[in-house]
Design a protein around this motif. Structure first.
Motif, PDB file in Angstrom:
ATOM      1  N   ARG A 157     -51.731 -49.473 -40.956  1.00  0.00           N
ATOM      2  CA  ARG A 157     -52.946 -49.594 -41.767  1.00  0.00           C
ATOM      3  C   ARG A 157     -53.610 -48.224 -41.963  1.00  0.00           C
ATOM      4  O   ARG A 157     -54.320 -48.011 -42.941  1.00  0.00           O
ATOM      5  CB  ARG A 157     -53.942 -50.537 -41.085  1.00  0.00           C
ATOM      6  CG  ARG A 157     -53.494 -51.981 -40.965  1.00  0.00           C
ATOM      7  CD  ARG A 157     -54.623 -52.801 -40.383  1.00  0.00           C
ATOM      8  NE  ARG A 157     -54.249 -54.200 -40.164  1.00  0.00           N
ATOM      9  CZ  ARG A 157     -55.101 -55.141 -39.791  1.00  0.00           C
ATOM     10  NH1 ARG A 157     -56.376 -54.820 -39.607  1.00  0.00           N
ATOM     11  NH2 ARG A 157     -54.707 -56.384 -39.594  1.00  0.00           N
ATOM     12  N   HIS A 158     -53.380 -47.333 -40.982  1.00  0.00           N
ATOM     13  CA  HIS A 158     -54.060 -46.030 -41.008  1.00  0.00           C
ATOM     14  C   HIS A 158     -53.094 -44.854 -40.984  1.00  0.00           C
ATOM     15  O   HIS A 158     -53.502 -43.730 -41.295  1.00  0.00           O
ATOM     16  CB  HIS A 158     -55.002 -45.906 -39.807  1.00  0.00           C
ATOM     17  CG  HIS A 158     -55.811 -47.121 -39.532  1.00  0.00           C
ATOM     18  ND1 HIS A 158     -56.747 -47.616 -40.424  1.00  0.00           N
ATOM     19  CD2 HIS A 158     -55.824 -47.970 -38.470  1.00  0.00           C
ATOM     20  CE1 HIS A 158     -57.302 -48.705 -39.920  1.00  0.00           C
ATOM     21  NE2 HIS A 158     -56.763 -48.943 -38.738  1.00  0.00           N
TER      22      HIS A 158
ATOM     23  N   THR B 295     -54.610 -59.736 -36.968  1.00  0.00           N
ATOM     24  CA  THR B 295     -55.023 -59.832 -38.368  1.00  0.00           C
ATOM     25  C   THR B 295     -56.480 -60.256 -38.500  1.00  0.00           C
ATOM     26  O   THR B 295     -57.100 -60.087 -39.548  1.00  0.00           O
ATOM     27  CB  THR B 295     -54.154 -60.844 -39.115  1.00  0.00           C
ATOM     28  OG1 THR B 295     -54.299 -62.133 -38.485  1.00  0.00           O
ATOM     29  CG2 THR B 295     -52.689 -60.443 -39.083  1.00  0.00           C
TER      30      THR B 295
ATOM     31  N   THR C 137     -50.240 -56.392 -34.298  1.00  0.00           N
ATOM     32  CA  THR C 137     -51.611 -56.034 -34.666  1.00  0.00           C
ATOM     33  C   THR C 137     -52.368 -57.304 -35.051  1.00  0.00           C
ATOM     34  O   THR C 137     -51.855 -58.121 -35.831  1.00  0.00           O
ATOM     35  CB  THR C 137     -51.626 -55.045 -35.852  1.00  0.00           C
ATOM     36  OG1 THR C 137     -50.813 -53.914 -35.527  1.00  0.00           O
ATOM     37  CG2 THR C 137     -53.044 -54.574 -36.147  1.00  0.00           C
TER      38      THR C 137
ATOM     39  N   ALA D 153     -48.163 -54.213 -39.839  1.00  0.00           N
ATOM     40  CA  ALA D 153     -48.865 -52.973 -39.494  1.00  0.00           C
ATOM     41  C   ALA D 153     -48.058 -52.136 -38.511  1.00  0.00           C
ATOM     42  O   ALA D 153     -48.566 -51.156 -37.967  1.00  0.00           O
ATOM     43  CB  ALA D 153     -50.238 -53.284 -38.905  1.00  0.00           C
TER      44      ALA D 153
ATOM     45  N   ASN E 269     -50.229 -47.480 -36.168  1.00  0.00           N
ATOM     46  CA  ASN E 269     -50.801 -48.549 -36.980  1.00  0.00           C
ATOM     47  C   ASN E 269     -50.651 -48.187 -38.452  1.00  0.00           C
ATOM     48  O   ASN E 269     -51.292 -47.258 -38.953  1.00  0.00           O
ATOM     49  CB  ASN E 269     -52.275 -48.751 -36.624  1.00  0.00           C
ATOM     50  CG  ASN E 269     -52.844 -50.028 -37.212  1.00  0.00           C
ATOM     51  OD1 ASN E 269     -52.457 -50.447 -38.294  1.00  0.00           O
ATOM     52  ND2 ASN E 269     -53.770 -50.637 -36.489  1.00  0.00           N
TER      53      ASN E 269
ATOM     54  N   GLY F 232     -57.474 -55.921 -36.179  1.00  0.00           N
ATOM     55  CA  GLY F 232     -57.025 -54.554 -36.333  1.00  0.00           C
ATOM     56  C   GLY F 232     -56.572 -53.881 -35.060  1.00  0.00           C
ATOM     57  O   GLY F 232     -56.063 -52.753 -35.111  1.00  0.00           O
TER      58      GLY F 232
END
Length: 405
Positions: free
Chosen positions: A80-81, A299, A297, A72, A78, A313
């Motif tokens: 993820r985003h 998990t 990050t 991430a 991040n 997260g």
């Protein structure tokens, strides 16, 4: 980056400090002490992230890739985003199983056999460079461009298989890459105008036809021929070498030269026993920590010290430099001491993401320090030194030293 301070979770000490501010980048040690004393886990309200500054917690997080992922992103952003500014590194910003094959290929290419082949060649290059810079019994020079930058920019791109033209692009490209691990501050903005140009240059150098047939880069492409990695992965693995293989070594060399200039007895010790050159480099990496921080990050909900839970997260910021001076792990941690065993420091990371090129950096430092120890009797400061600020790296912009031959 948050626009207003966040509230620390219950039971976690809040620290309202900016580790990426100019004052902290100039002198990070007071903040590192503050974070270690706050507890095993702290909370940076400016960035809404958990912070680990003690050796035990940093080491544990580095080795727990299952709980604290790199995929991430190892910066504040991040993945993820947020979309990364470039395709993520297959080594630094990936986890098993995606990480495994590229890591295995590069570990073999940069292994003991390659270093044995390079040792004599690099030692001769170090002798040649030292001969060039020593102009008399008393030589005054800025060792950042003259030694710390000049030597890695000469030998490492040669080993990768790059042509001579354009190598000056490697340092600003790497500087921006490491700045980008931090927040979108002035340091990132400073490098932004050249990002497209530098990225295009580096990406073009990763192509097979650009690389000499006997270098590390060509061997990476040969691994793709054997099916060990894909042809899509090959240029990204080459790029990993070019991104992290120069700046970190440059700043490690700057750190060890600064250490010897300010600790003359340790230089005498190295001259008496040049076999300590590798110990000296590792001790300088521990003492100065060219790579200061990295993010991970969670998990899943991860329980760390004192029952603190880092929720799934959420980002953690590991202060490698603070861990490397943690008095809970090191005796007299603020001293640069060649009598110390610095093994176990986290300056090269730890676990599966530990720097794959660390032995290459050690060899570069070993041959350069050995060459200097044969010719230079004393190293002294020769004027005001100036720091180069980077969101991730601890570096010198200028380090004037006097070398007595």
């Amino acid at each position: 980056m948050t626009t207003a301070p966040a509230t620390a979770p219950p039971g976690v000490p809040a620290v309202d400090a900016d580790p990426f501010s100019p004052d902290v980048l100039e002198d990070p040690l007071p903040l590192h002490t503050r974070l270690r004393e706050a507890g095993p886990v702290a909370y940076l309200t400016r960035y809404d992230v958990y912070a680990f500054a003690r050796y035990e917690q940093v080491h544990a997080a580095l080795t727990n890739w299952q709980g604290f992922e790199s995929g991430a992103g190892v910066g504040l952003s991040n993945f993820r985003h947020e979309k990364p500014w470039r395709p993520p590194s297959l080594l630094l910003e990936a986890d098993p199983p995606r990480h495994d094959a590229p890591r295995r290929v590069l570990s073999t290419i940069l292994g003991a056999r390659a270093l044995r082949r390079l040792r004599e060649q690099w030692a001769a290059a170090a002798d040649d460079l030292v001969e060039q810079v020593l102009t008399g019994a008393d030589t005054e020079l800025d060792v950042v461009p003259a030694l710390a930058e000049a030597f890695p920019l000469r030998v490492f791109p040669d080993a990768v298989g790059l042509p001579p033209e354009g190598r000056e692009n490697l340092l600003p490209y790497g500087d921006h890459a490491f700045n980008a691990f931090g927040p979108s501050n002035d340091l990132v903005a400073k490098g932004a105008p050249r990002v497209a140009e530098l990225s295009a240059w580096v990406n073009a150098r990763c192509a097979r036809e650009e690389l000499a047939p006997d270098g590390f880069g060509a061997r990476i492409w040969e691994a793709a021929d054997r099916g060990e990695i894909t042809y899509e992965q090959a240029p990204l693995v080459v790029r990993s070498l070019l991104t992290a293989g120069v700046d970190t070594t440059v700043h490690g060399l700057g750190a060890v030269l600064h250490a010897f200039a300010t600790h003359p007895q340790q230089w005498d010790r190295l001259r008496a026993d040049p076999r300590l050159a590798r110990v000296a480099f590792d001790e300088a990496v521990r003492w100065e920590s060219p790579v200061q921080t990295f993010f991970r990050t969670a998990t899943t909900d991860v329980t760390v010290a004192d029952g603190v839970v880092v929720p799934e997260g959420r980002k953690i910021l590991m202060f490698l430099a603070a861990a490397n001076r943690d008095p809970r792990r090191w005796t007299d941690p603020d001293a640069f001491d060649l009598a110390r065993d610095p093994s176990g420091h986290v300056g090269f990371g730890m676990g599966i993401h530990q720097c794959v090129g660390q032995h290459v950096a050690r060899l570069e430092a070993e041959v350069l320090l050995t060459a200097l120890s044969r010719r230079v009797t004393r190293i002294e400061p020769a004027g005001p030194a100036r720091r180069h600020h980077n969101n991730t790296l601890r570096a010198w912009a200028s380090l004037p030293l006097r070398l007595w031959a």
